[in-house]
Every structure is written in structure tokens, then in C-alpha cells.
Scaffold this motif. Structure first.
Motif, PDB file in Angstrom:
ATOM      1  N   ARG B  39     -14.313  76.280  -6.633  1.00  0.00           N
ATOM      2  CA  ARG B  39     -15.737  76.062  -6.364  1.00  0.00           C
ATOM      3  C   ARG B  39     -16.577  77.259  -6.797  1.00  0.00           C
ATOM      4  O   ARG B  39     -17.779  77.128  -7.002  1.00  0.00           O
ATOM      5  CB  ARG B  39     -15.952  75.754  -4.887  1.00  0.00           C
ATOM      6  CG  ARG B  39     -15.479  74.370  -4.523  1.00  0.00           C
ATOM      7  CD  ARG B  39     -16.194  73.772  -3.319  1.00  0.00           C
ATOM      8  NE  ARG B  39     -15.890  72.350  -3.241  1.00  0.00           N
ATOM      9  CZ  ARG B  39     -14.813  71.847  -2.633  1.00  0.00           C
ATOM     10  NH1 ARG B  39     -13.948  72.663  -2.073  1.00  0.00           N
ATOM     11  NH2 ARG B  39     -14.605  70.555  -2.614  1.00  0.00           N
ATOM     12  N   LEU B 131     -22.670  62.032   0.751  1.00  0.00           N
ATOM     13  CA  LEU B 131     -23.082  63.322   1.307  1.00  0.00           C
ATOM     14  C   LEU B 131     -22.245  64.446   0.696  1.00  0.00           C
ATOM     15  O   LEU B 131     -22.751  65.527   0.400  1.00  0.00           O
ATOM     16  CB  LEU B 131     -22.928  63.301   2.833  1.00  0.00           C
ATOM     17  CG  LEU B 131     -23.341  64.582   3.562  1.00  0.00           C
ATOM     18  CD1 LEU B 131     -24.793  64.944   3.268  1.00  0.00           C
ATOM     19  CD2 LEU B 131     -23.144  64.441   5.073  1.00  0.00           C
ATOM     20  N   GLU B 132     -20.980  64.152   0.489  1.00  0.00           N
ATOM     21  CA  GLU B 132     -20.086  65.145  -0.127  1.00  0.00           C
ATOM     22  C   GLU B 132     -20.613  65.544  -1.508  1.00  0.00           C
ATOM     23  O   GLU B 132     -20.658  66.723  -1.857  1.00  0.00           O
ATOM     24  CB  GLU B 132     -18.697  64.520  -0.256  1.00  0.00           C
ATOM     25  CG  GLU B 132     -17.650  65.423  -0.843  1.00  0.00           C
ATOM     26  CD  GLU B 132     -16.334  64.676  -0.991  1.00  0.00           C
ATOM     27  OE1 GLU B 132     -15.870  64.557  -2.129  1.00  0.00           O
ATOM     28  OE2 GLU B 132     -15.795  64.197   0.021  1.00  0.00           O
ATOM     29  N   MET B 135     -23.554  67.780  -1.148  1.00  0.00           N
ATOM     30  CA  MET B 135     -23.169  69.136  -0.757  1.00  0.00           C
ATOM     31  C   MET B 135     -22.545  69.885  -1.938  1.00  0.00           C
ATOM     32  O   MET B 135     -22.817  71.074  -2.149  1.00  0.00           O
ATOM     33  CB  MET B 135     -22.171  69.094   0.412  1.00  0.00           C
ATOM     34  CG  MET B 135     -22.713  68.520   1.714  1.00  0.00           C
ATOM     35  SD  MET B 135     -24.060  69.480   2.452  1.00  0.00           S
ATOM     36  CE  MET B 135     -25.480  68.592   1.836  1.00  0.00           C
ATOM     37  N   GLU B 136     -21.729  69.175  -2.709  1.00  0.00           N
ATOM     38  CA  GLU B 136     -21.112  69.806  -3.888  1.00  0.00           C
ATOM     39  C   GLU B 136     -22.195  70.266  -4.865  1.00  0.00           C
ATOM     40  O   GLU B 136     -22.121  71.357  -5.423  1.00  0.00           O
ATOM     41  CB  GLU B 136     -20.159  68.818  -4.591  1.00  0.00           C
ATOM     42  CG  GLU B 136     -18.924  68.448  -3.797  1.00  0.00           C
ATOM     43  CD  GLU B 136     -17.763  69.413  -3.990  1.00  0.00           C
ATOM     44  OE1 GLU B 136     -18.004  70.555  -4.407  1.00  0.00           O
ATOM     45  OE2 GLU B 136     -16.623  69.002  -3.691  1.00  0.00           O
ATOM     46  N   ARG B 184     -30.280  75.779   1.926  1.00  0.00           N
ATOM     47  CA  ARG B 184     -30.197  74.973   0.696  1.00  0.00           C
ATOM     48  C   ARG B 184     -29.376  73.706   0.925  1.00  0.00           C
ATOM     49  O   ARG B 184     -29.717  72.630   0.431  1.00  0.00           O
ATOM     50  CB  ARG B 184     -29.590  75.817  -0.427  1.00  0.00           C
ATOM     51  CG  ARG B 184     -30.607  76.799  -0.992  1.00  0.00           C
ATOM     52  CD  ARG B 184     -29.947  77.988  -1.673  1.00  0.00           C
ATOM     53  NE  ARG B 184     -30.941  78.881  -2.257  1.00  0.00           N
ATOM     54  CZ  ARG B 184     -31.703  79.724  -1.552  1.00  0.00           C
ATOM     55  NH1 ARG B 184     -31.573  79.792  -0.218  1.00  0.00           N
ATOM     56  NH2 ARG B 184     -32.590  80.495  -2.143  1.00  0.00           N
ATOM     57  N   LEU B 185     -28.302  73.835   1.693  1.00  0.00           N
ATOM     58  CA  LEU B 185     -27.496  72.648   1.992  1.00  0.00           C
ATOM     59  C   LEU B 185     -28.292  71.657   2.829  1.00  0.00           C
ATOM     60  O   LEU B 185     -28.228  70.439   2.609  1.00  0.00           O
ATOM     61  CB  LEU B 185     -26.220  73.065   2.742  1.00  0.00           C
ATOM     62  CG  LEU B 185     -25.203  73.865   1.917  1.00  0.00           C
ATOM     63  CD1 LEU B 185     -24.171  74.524   2.828  1.00  0.00           C
ATOM     64  CD2 LEU B 185     -24.494  72.962   0.905  1.00  0.00           C
ATOM     65  N   ALA B 189     -29.244  67.859   1.951  1.00  0.00           N
ATOM     66  CA  ALA B 189     -28.924  66.743   2.841  1.00  0.00           C
ATOM     67  C   ALA B 189     -30.172  65.910   3.126  1.00  0.00           C
ATOM     68  O   ALA B 189     -30.126  64.677   3.137  1.00  0.00           O
ATOM     69  CB  ALA B 189     -28.324  67.270   4.144  1.00  0.00           C
TER      70      ALA B 189
END
Lengths: 156, 196
Positions: B39, B131-132, B135-136, B184-185, B189
Motif C-alpha cells: 500500500r 467502501l473498501e 478507502m483504498e 481524508r478518509l 467516506a
């Protein structure tokens, strides 16, 4: 949150800066009590906490992929190549062919042959090709063992 | 067979050239190191090379390792350094920060979407996958120092003290980086929820 909204009341801004640490269990008792007290009387900050918790859990739940199984064998070969305490000589070569990595470890051990490494199971096809030979040099018997690993990645 | 001995005990055995201890450490920690590095550099082949190099460095340092810090902290310090060095090379391009990913919506909107978050069943796979992805994408657009902080905390479960030791910065800096990363996340979201 770190970037403070100038429109937020000071008490809310102060509490929100601590919400992450609250979720992470990183606040001391006094700070935790202070944030809890604010949250008890502030619905907006409680909502912010719920949102932050959801985001944190989403990141926690992201997949944690493992490296290819063959890496274990590559490391084993690399380690073998570095351990040359005079008992055997190790030569290691590696090359990439398309999506395949080939590497060759050659050990020359005086008077004995090394044991074979185990094979891995998993989604990577790993082939170990081993050749052994021996010859007399001076008064000693030299065993030569050549192992070739072929790794094929399974397209996901 | 899984080895239940603590990392530090395995490392002591490794200091005596015990290759089986090295293998056990690798099997235990490979997933954490690889997923962290992956990542960070966002390149699977490069992440493989860096993960392998990370464990090779552990092997090479086996005689000089001193258990003054937890093994995992030491391991991630090596992994982080390798990832950051790789990011400095020109071949890796970091996606620019989405201008709409910032602090994002606040106040009433946040309250409204929280209601949807609370109503959402986390077991619903499609929702979780969407959602994943959000987030990625948000992680991908972050500066490296924010990304590493949130990955080490939320994905690897390290404490602020451990992250500070790995990143070589004060604990207060870790906290601010985590806050900035989560802002930021959170914005990502909210954006995802608005689009749903």
C-alpha cells in the motif's frame, strides 16, 4: 480531526481533535474524561465519533494480502547463499522471464550432499529441479547439487 | 507448523544462525510487511522485492540485533525505510490528491450520513466492497507520512509509541498525522455515501 473548522465552537473543536486518540485507546484518564463529558452533551460530536469509528473499521477491514509462497524459498536460497562458513560453496543466479522468475542455487559441498528443501503448497506453481553429481578432486569427494525453482504466478 | 514462541525469542535463536527461527519469523510477519509495503509503493512486483529485501536485512543483522525495541517495531522500521526509498525513485508515481478530498462536509450532512452508516449492515458484501474501494482510493491519494501512520495503526494495530519509533518522530506528530489521514478518509467516506 486535525483541520479545525473555524465555525465549530471551541469546545467541539477541542474534543474532535481527540476523537481519534479516544478510539485508539491512547488518551490518559483525565483527557478521556474530558472528552467523554463533552460527548455526553454534544450530539454533533457523538455523530462525528460514529463516523470516525466506521472509517477506522473500514481501514482495519481492508485485505492484508500475503506475498507469493515462493518468496519463502527465494529467501531460503538467498540465506543459503550468504551462509558460506567454509563447509560449502554457494552460487546463486536469478533471472526474470516474462512473468516467471527463475533462480538457480548451486552448492558444492565437500564429502556430503545437503538435504532437499521442502515444497510449498498454495496458489503459486513452484517447481524445484534438482541435479546432483559428484567427482573426486584430490583426496576429497565433491558433491554438486543444483536446484532450479520455477515460479508461475496465478493471475487473479 | 506454527511456531508460538515470541518474536524476540525467535530472534535470539536467529542470532545463533537458526534458519528455522528465521523461517518462522518470516511466516508470521510476511503478510503484515507485504501488505504495508504494497500500500505504500502501490506496485505488487516492487512490493515483493522490498519485502524480500526487508527479511534479508533481518537475516543480515541477526548478529547485531539488540532487543531494545520490539522485533515488530524494528521490522517495520526497515520496511518503511525501504518503501520510502523506493518512493523517491522516479518510476513510482503517486496519484495527486483529489481536490474534493479534504475535510469535506461537516455538521448537518455528517449527522445525516452517520444515520446511513449506522443503518448499513457491515456484513453486506457489496456495501463493504464499495467502501473498501473508497478507502483504498483515499489512502492512495495521501502523502506517504499520513498513509504510513494510518496503515501502521489501523491495519497493523501498532501503538502511537511504536509508530513514533518507526517513523522517527514525536508521538504528537503521529497523532496529528493520524488525524489528518482520518480527515481524508472521513471525507472519502462521506463522498461515497453521497454517491450511493
Amino acid at each position: 480531526m486535525s483541520e479545525r473548522d473555524p465555525m465549530l465552537p471551541e469546545a467541539c473543536a477541542t474534543a474532535r481533535a481527540e476523537l481519534g486518540a479516544l478510539l485508539d485507546g491512547e488518551l490518559d484518564a483525565a483527557a478521556r474524561e474530558s472528552v467523554d463529558r463533552h460527548l455526553a452533551g454534544c450530539a454533533a460530536c457523538r455523530a462525528e465519533l460514529v463516523l470516525l469509528r466506521a472509517v477506522t473499521r473500514a481501514v482495519e477491514a481492508l485485505p492484508r494480502p500475503a506475498p507469493p509462497e515462493a518468496m519463502r524459498f527465494r529467501l531460503r536460497a538467498a540465506v543459503a547463499a550468504e551462509v558460506a562458513p567454509g563447509h560449502f560453496e554457494v552460487r546463486r543466479t536469478e533471472r526474470r522471464v516474462g512473468n516467471r522468475t527463475e533462480f538457480r542455487v548451486t552448492e558444492i559441498a565437500p564429502g556430503r550432499a545437503s538435504s532437499s528443501p521442502g515444497l510449498a503448497s498454495g496458489q503459486v506453481t513452484l517447481q524445484v529441479i534438482e541435479r546432483q553429481s559428484q567427482k573426486r578432486v584430490g583426496g576429497a569427494t565433491l558433491f554438486r547439487r543444483t536446484i532450479r525453482y520455477e515460479e508461475r504466478r496465478v493471475a487473479s | 507448523m506454527q511456531d508460538d514462541r515470541p518474536d524476540e525469542e525467535l530472534m535470539q535463536r536467529l542470532a545463533r544462525d537458526d534458519a528455522a527461527a528465521f523461517d518462522a519469523l518470516f511466516l508470521r510477519r510476511r503478510r503484515g510487511v507485504f501488505s504495508f509495503v504494497l500500500r505504500m509503493v502501490e506496485d505488487a512486483a516492487l512490493a515483493e522485492d522490498l519485502t524480500q529485501e526487508c527479511f534479508l536485512r533481518v537475516w543480515r543483522a541477526r548478529h547485531t540485533y539488540r532487543p531494545t525495541a520490539a522485533f515488530r517495531t524494528w521490522l517495520f522500521t526497515i520496511a518503511r525505510r525501504l518503501a520510502l526509498d523506493a518512493l523517491k525513485r522516479p518510476r513510482v508515481e503517486v496519484a495527486p490528491l483529489d481536490p474534493e478530498i479534504g475535510e469535506g462536509a461537516r455538521g448537518p450532512l455528517a449527522t445525516a450520513v452517520v444515520a446511513r452508516l449506522e443503518a448499513a449492515d457491515p456484513e453486506r458484501a457489496a456495501l463493504a466492497r464499495a467502501l473498501e474501494r473508497a478507502m483504498e482510493a483515499a489512502l492512495s491519494g495521501m502523502a506517504a507520512e499520513l498513509r504510513e501512520a494510518v496503515l501502521l495503526r489501523d491495519s497493523e494495530g501498532l501503538t502511537y509509541d511504536e509508530i513514533a519509533a518507526i517513523a522517527g518522530c514525536p508521538v504528537g506528530t503521529v497523532k496529528s498525522r493520524l488525524n489528518a489521514a482520518r480527515a481524508r478518509l472521513r471525507a472519502a467516506a462521506l463522498k461515497w455515501l453521497e454517491a450511493e
